[in-house]
Design a protein around this motif. Structure first.
Motif, PDB file in Angstrom:
ATOM      1  N   THR A  33      -5.944 -10.384  -2.029  1.00  0.00           N
ATOM      2  CA  THR A  33      -5.024  -9.257  -2.188  1.00  0.00           C
ATOM      3  C   THR A  33      -5.073  -8.360  -0.964  1.00  0.00           C
ATOM      4  OG1 THR A  33      -6.657  -7.794  -3.192  1.00  0.00           O
ATOM      5  CG2 THR A  33      -5.436  -9.220  -4.693  1.00  0.00           C
ATOM      6  N   GLY A  34      -4.019  -7.595  -0.781  1.00  0.00           N
ATOM      7  CA  GLY A  34      -3.979  -6.652   0.325  1.00  0.00           C
ATOM      8  C   GLY A  34      -2.734  -5.799   0.244  1.00  0.00           C
ATOM      9  N   PHE A  35      -2.492  -5.066   1.337  1.00  0.00           N
ATOM     10  CA  PHE A  35      -1.250  -4.302   1.425  1.00  0.00           C
ATOM     11  C   PHE A  35      -0.714  -4.447   2.838  1.00  0.00           C
ATOM     12  CE2 PHE A  35      -4.630  -1.257   2.402  1.00  0.00           C
ATOM     13  CZ  PHE A  35      -4.191  -0.715   3.588  1.00  0.00           C
ATOM     14  N   ALA A  36       0.549  -4.139   2.979  1.00  0.00           N
ATOM     15  CA  ALA A  36       1.185  -4.130   4.295  1.00  0.00           C
ATOM     16  C   ALA A  36       2.022  -2.873   4.390  1.00  0.00           C
ATOM     17  CB  ALA A  36       2.053  -5.378   4.475  1.00  0.00           C
TER      18      ALA A  36
ATOM     19  N   GLY B 181       6.085   1.082   8.444  1.00  0.00           N
ATOM     20  CA  GLY B 181       6.310   2.244   9.299  1.00  0.00           C
ATOM     21  C   GLY B 181       7.779   2.606   9.423  1.00  0.00           C
ATOM     22  N   ASP B 182       7.983   3.878   9.776  1.00  0.00           N
ATOM     23  CA  ASP B 182       9.315   4.484   9.914  1.00  0.00           C
ATOM     24  C   ASP B 182      10.204   4.086   8.740  1.00  0.00           C
ATOM     25  OD1 ASP B 182      10.806   6.346  11.246  1.00  0.00           O
ATOM     26  OD2 ASP B 182      11.842   4.895  12.486  1.00  0.00           O
ATOM     27  N   ASP B 183      11.475   3.745   8.999  1.00  0.00           N
ATOM     28  CA  ASP B 183      12.348   3.424   7.863  1.00  0.00           C
ATOM     29  C   ASP B 183      12.462   1.920   7.631  1.00  0.00           C
ATOM     30  OD1 ASP B 183      13.720   2.833  10.121  1.00  0.00           O
ATOM     31  OD2 ASP B 183      15.506   4.002   9.637  1.00  0.00           O
ATOM     32  N   ARG B 184      11.487   1.165   8.205  1.00  0.00           N
ATOM     33  CA  ARG B 184      11.456  -0.284   7.975  1.00  0.00           C
ATOM     34  C   ARG B 184      10.693  -0.594   6.690  1.00  0.00           C
ATOM     35  NH1 ARG B 184       8.028  -0.803  11.914  1.00  0.00           N
ATOM     36  NH2 ARG B 184       8.424   1.195  12.916  1.00  0.00           N
ATOM     37  N   THR B 185      10.904  -1.769   6.137  1.00  0.00           N
ATOM     38  CA  THR B 185      10.122  -2.220   4.988  1.00  0.00           C
ATOM     39  C   THR B 185       9.444  -3.540   5.357  1.00  0.00           C
ATOM     40  OG1 THR B 185      12.063  -3.325   4.082  1.00  0.00           O
ATOM     41  CG2 THR B 185      11.618  -1.098   3.277  1.00  0.00           C
ATOM     42  N   VAL B 186       8.509  -3.960   4.527  1.00  0.00           N
ATOM     43  CA  VAL B 186       7.816  -5.231   4.763  1.00  0.00           C
ATOM     44  C   VAL B 186       8.675  -6.348   4.185  1.00  0.00           C
ATOM     45  CG1 VAL B 186       5.700  -6.550   4.399  1.00  0.00           C
ATOM     46  CG2 VAL B 186       5.608  -4.041   4.583  1.00  0.00           C
ATOM     47  N   ALA B 187       8.964  -7.345   5.007  1.00  0.00           N
ATOM     48  CA  ALA B 187       9.848  -8.433   4.577  1.00  0.00           C
ATOM     49  C   ALA B 187       9.068  -9.642   4.078  1.00  0.00           C
ATOM     50  CB  ALA B 187      10.759  -8.846   5.723  1.00  0.00           C
ATOM     51  N   ARG B 188       7.882  -9.897   4.659  1.00  0.00           N
ATOM     52  CA  ARG B 188       7.119 -11.091   4.268  1.00  0.00           C
ATOM     53  C   ARG B 188       5.684 -10.935   4.743  1.00  0.00           C
ATOM     54  NH1 ARG B 188       9.322 -16.041   7.136  1.00  0.00           N
ATOM     55  NH2 ARG B 188       7.330 -16.166   8.199  1.00  0.00           N
ATOM     56  N   VAL B 189       4.766 -11.506   3.972  1.00  0.00           N
ATOM     57  CA  VAL B 189       3.362 -11.558   4.399  1.00  0.00           C
ATOM     58  C   VAL B 189       2.917 -13.013   4.325  1.00  0.00           C
ATOM     59  CG1 VAL B 189       0.992 -10.834   3.925  1.00  0.00           C
ATOM     60  CG2 VAL B 189       2.884  -9.215   3.596  1.00  0.00           C
ATOM     61  N   ASP B 190       2.427 -13.547   5.449  1.00  0.00           N
ATOM     62  CA  ASP B 190       1.894 -14.916   5.514  1.00  0.00           C
ATOM     63  C   ASP B 190       0.374 -14.839   5.440  1.00  0.00           C
ATOM     64  OD1 ASP B 190       4.545 -15.502   6.248  1.00  0.00           O
ATOM     65  OD2 ASP B 190       4.046 -15.637   8.393  1.00  0.00           O
ATOM     66  N   VAL B 191      -0.217 -15.743   4.658  1.00  0.00           N
ATOM     67  CA  VAL B 191      -1.677 -15.767   4.539  1.00  0.00           C
ATOM     68  C   VAL B 191      -2.166 -17.174   4.857  1.00  0.00           C
ATOM     69  CG1 VAL B 191      -3.644 -15.365   2.979  1.00  0.00           C
ATOM     70  CG2 VAL B 191      -1.550 -14.006   2.718  1.00  0.00           C
TER      71      VAL B 191
ATOM     72  N   PRO C 155      -5.590 -19.667   4.577  1.00  0.00           N
ATOM     73  CA  PRO C 155      -6.939 -19.797   4.014  1.00  0.00           C
ATOM     74  C   PRO C 155      -7.896 -20.515   4.952  1.00  0.00           C
ATOM     75  CG  PRO C 155      -5.551 -21.531   3.138  1.00  0.00           C
ATOM     76  CD  PRO C 155      -4.690 -20.742   4.107  1.00  0.00           C
ATOM     77  N   ASP C 156      -7.394 -20.977   6.110  1.00  0.00           N
ATOM     78  CA  ASP C 156      -8.187 -21.894   6.931  1.00  0.00           C
ATOM     79  C   ASP C 156      -8.102 -21.575   8.413  1.00  0.00           C
ATOM     80  OD1 ASP C 156      -5.583 -22.559   7.427  1.00  0.00           O
ATOM     81  OD2 ASP C 156      -5.629 -24.431   6.279  1.00  0.00           O
ATOM     82  N   GLY C 157      -8.102 -20.265   8.748  1.00  0.00           N
ATOM     83  CA  GLY C 157      -8.137 -19.893  10.160  1.00  0.00           C
ATOM     84  C   GLY C 157      -6.846 -20.179  10.912  1.00  0.00           C
ATOM     85  N   GLY C 158      -5.747 -20.374  10.212  1.00  0.00           N
ATOM     86  CA  GLY C 158      -4.452 -20.502  10.882  1.00  0.00           C
ATOM     87  C   GLY C 158      -3.880 -21.899  10.913  1.00  0.00           C
ATOM     88  N   SER C 159      -4.581 -22.900  10.318  1.00  0.00           N
ATOM     89  CA  SER C 159      -4.016 -24.261  10.289  1.00  0.00           C
ATOM     90  C   SER C 159      -2.809 -24.312   9.361  1.00  0.00           C
ATOM     91  CB  SER C 159      -5.055 -25.277   9.803  1.00  0.00           C
ATOM     92  OG  SER C 159      -6.199 -25.202  10.605  1.00  0.00           O
ATOM     93  N   SER C 160      -2.886 -23.619   8.239  1.00  0.00           N
ATOM     94  CA  SER C 160      -1.754 -23.605   7.310  1.00  0.00           C
ATOM     95  C   SER C 160      -1.502 -22.188   6.835  1.00  0.00           C
ATOM     96  CB  SER C 160      -2.051 -24.518   6.108  1.00  0.00           C
ATOM     97  OG  SER C 160      -3.139 -24.003   5.361  1.00  0.00           O
ATOM     98  N   TRP C 161      -0.242 -21.906   6.514  1.00  0.00           N
ATOM     99  CA  TRP C 161       0.167 -20.555   6.095  1.00  0.00           C
ATOM    100  C   TRP C 161       0.992 -20.645   4.827  1.00  0.00           C
ATOM    101  CZ3 TRP C 161      -1.320 -16.220   8.849  1.00  0.00           C
ATOM    102  CH2 TRP C 161      -1.832 -16.434  10.141  1.00  0.00           C
ATOM    103  N   VAL C 162       0.816 -19.699   3.933  1.00  0.00           N
ATOM    104  CA  VAL C 162       1.650 -19.601   2.725  1.00  0.00           C
ATOM    105  C   VAL C 162       2.142 -18.164   2.600  1.00  0.00           C
ATOM    106  CG1 VAL C 162       0.748 -21.502   1.339  1.00  0.00           C
ATOM    107  CG2 VAL C 162      -0.485 -19.336   1.461  1.00  0.00           C
ATOM    108  N   HIS C 163       3.221 -17.979   1.842  1.00  0.00           N
ATOM    109  CA  HIS C 163       3.800 -16.642   1.681  1.00  0.00           C
ATOM    110  C   HIS C 163       3.213 -15.978   0.449  1.00  0.00           C
ATOM    111  CE1 HIS C 163       7.517 -18.498   3.824  1.00  0.00           C
ATOM    112  NE2 HIS C 163       6.481 -18.358   4.607  1.00  0.00           N
ATOM    113  N   ALA C 164       2.707 -14.778   0.611  1.00  0.00           N
ATOM    114  CA  ALA C 164       2.128 -14.039  -0.510  1.00  0.00           C
ATOM    115  C   ALA C 164       3.230 -13.460  -1.394  1.00  0.00           C
ATOM    116  CB  ALA C 164       1.246 -12.913   0.023  1.00  0.00           C
TER     117      ALA C 164
ATOM    118  N   TRP D 224       0.334  -6.925  -1.884  1.00  0.00           N
ATOM    119  CA  TRP D 224       0.630  -8.354  -1.978  1.00  0.00           C
ATOM    120  C   TRP D 224      -0.586  -9.090  -2.523  1.00  0.00           C
ATOM    121  CZ3 TRP D 224      -2.878 -11.003   0.872  1.00  0.00           C
ATOM    122  CH2 TRP D 224      -3.437 -10.369   1.985  1.00  0.00           C
ATOM    123  N   ARG D 225      -0.387 -10.298  -3.020  1.00  0.00           N
ATOM    124  CA  ARG D 225      -1.472 -11.082  -3.583  1.00  0.00           C
ATOM    125  C   ARG D 225      -1.085 -12.555  -3.547  1.00  0.00           C
ATOM    126  NH1 ARG D 225       1.797  -8.784  -6.434  1.00  0.00           N
ATOM    127  NH2 ARG D 225       0.785  -6.796  -6.093  1.00  0.00           N
TER     128      ARG D 225
END
Ligand SMILES: Nc1nc2c(c(=O)[nH]1)N[C@H]1C(S)=C(S)[C@@H](COP(=O)(O)O)O[C@H]1N2
Ligand SMILES: [Mo]
Length: 334
Positions: A241-244, A247-257, A259-268, A282-283
């Motif tokens: 879990t975490g947060f993103a 800033g300013d009037d932008r919003t967070v569009a996506r968070v990639d996580v 589990p293995d130092g960057g070999s693979s990524w999934v969307h939270a 996000w979680r």
């Protein structure tokens, strides 16, 4: 993790001793390029202006400086971990309403704030201050706040009155504000340009005010809240879990996580923004491999800006605005 941070765990950052102000005697001056200079008591402020409430995240530009210091030393600065960020429900007068009562003149370009606390860290020693452009100052979200989470603003957070500039670095949200001056140029206060990103090779003591990038709107970043750094876990399905915060009037569009130092990524799974001024939680549940691994997270904002990968890219001599990928090392064993 709370959407709103309880007062007793909200971070605090002071460049001088906390002043204890008698609210009955205190006055706010509004002057400079205005048609009608004002002198307002707390009673005037609370009686003559509509109370507005904004839920907003406050983040120090020095957040996560400790990681930068491990990459390359930064003498004389506070080694903040990732905790110099919190969210409150702020209530007070809209700065725009107060400026409208004063009447901004045509040349008004910047709105400068001065606090009451004298900082010995400044050269020369002076009250803390800073400014924001008139366009931001007249946006409805910028408050002169007297309440935090529906309680009277605590002394440590700026009582009787502080500025809250949602989406901008915490340093522009001047506490114990006593004077607001409308002017053609940015604030000449020491802290206006101290809060800037210098080129990596610059000597902080030998720079001109114009050498750096003066900080204003916050850059997209995220934090992994759980598991914590160095956690010992069992292999297999683990909730991360975490947060993103965009800033300013932008919003967070996506968070990639990863589990293995960057070999693979999934969307939270990302919470929808409550408004543009708050962090978004996000979680995601991922299968973690046995052994030591590095969990990574990187956020994208609504302009498709993404966090930079490395500390090397963002390192700067005063250690501001570290928004490199969030990293947490964990070890999984049975
Ligand atoms: N008058 C005054 N305002 C100030 C400061 C200060 O030292 N004096 N610190 C600034 C900084 S650097 C930050 S990050 C925020 C912190 O606000 P908080 O202590 O309420 O979290 O206040 C800002 N406003
Ligand atoms: Mo700050």
């Amino acid at each position: 993790m709370h959407q709103v941070t309880p007062l007793d765990t909200f971070y605090g950052r002071n460049h001088g001793p906390i002043p204890h102000i008698d609210a009955a005697l205190w006055r706010l001056r509004v002057d400079g390029l205005v048609d009608r200079p004002l002198e307002l008591s707390m009673e005037d402020l609370q009686g003559r202006f509509r109370e507005r409430t904004v839920v907003a995240t406050l983040q120090c530009a020095g957040n996560r400086r400790a990681e930068l210091m491990r990459f390359r030393d930064i003498p004389g600065q506070v080694p903040w971990g990732p905790g110099a960020v919190s969210t409150a429900r702020w209530s007070g007068a809209s700065l725009a309403d107060v400026l409208a009562e004063a009447g901004l003149q045509a040349e008004a370009a910047h709105v400068a704030f001065i606090g009451t606390d004298v900082s010995q860290g400044a050269e020369p020693p002076q009250p803390f201050g800073g400014s924001i452009p008139a366009a931001k100052a007249t946006s409805s979200e910028v408050l002169l706040a007297w309440a935090m989470n529906d309680q009277a603003l605590p002394a440590a957070h700026g009582a009787p009155l502080r500025v809250v500039v949602p989406g901008w670095i915490g340093a522009r949200s001047v506490k114990w504000v006593q004077r607001i001056t409308v002017q053609t140029v940015p604030s000449e206060n020491y802290f206006q340009t101290e809060y800037s990103v210098l080129p990596a090779e610059a000597e902080p003591e030998q720079t001109e005010a114009t050498d750096g990038i003066t900080l204003g709107p916050i850059a997209i970043h995220c934090t992994i809240v759980r598991p914590g750094e160095g956690a010992r876990l069992h292999p297999g399905a683990t909730e991360i879990t975490g947060f993103a915060f965009a800033g300013d009037d932008r919003t967070v569009a996506r968070v990639d996580v990863s589990p293995d130092g960057g070999s693979s990524w999934v969307h939270a799974d990302l919470d929808a923004p409550e408004n543009p001024w708050t962090w978004q939680h996000w979680r995601i549940t991922l299968a973690l491999p046995a052994g030591a691994t590095e969990l990574l997270a990187r956020a994208w904002d609504s302009t498709a800006a993404v966090q930079p990968e490395s500390l090397a890219t963002v390192w700067n001599p005063r250690g501001y605005s570290n928004n490199s990928w969030a990293r947490v090392r964990v070890t999984c064993s049975h």
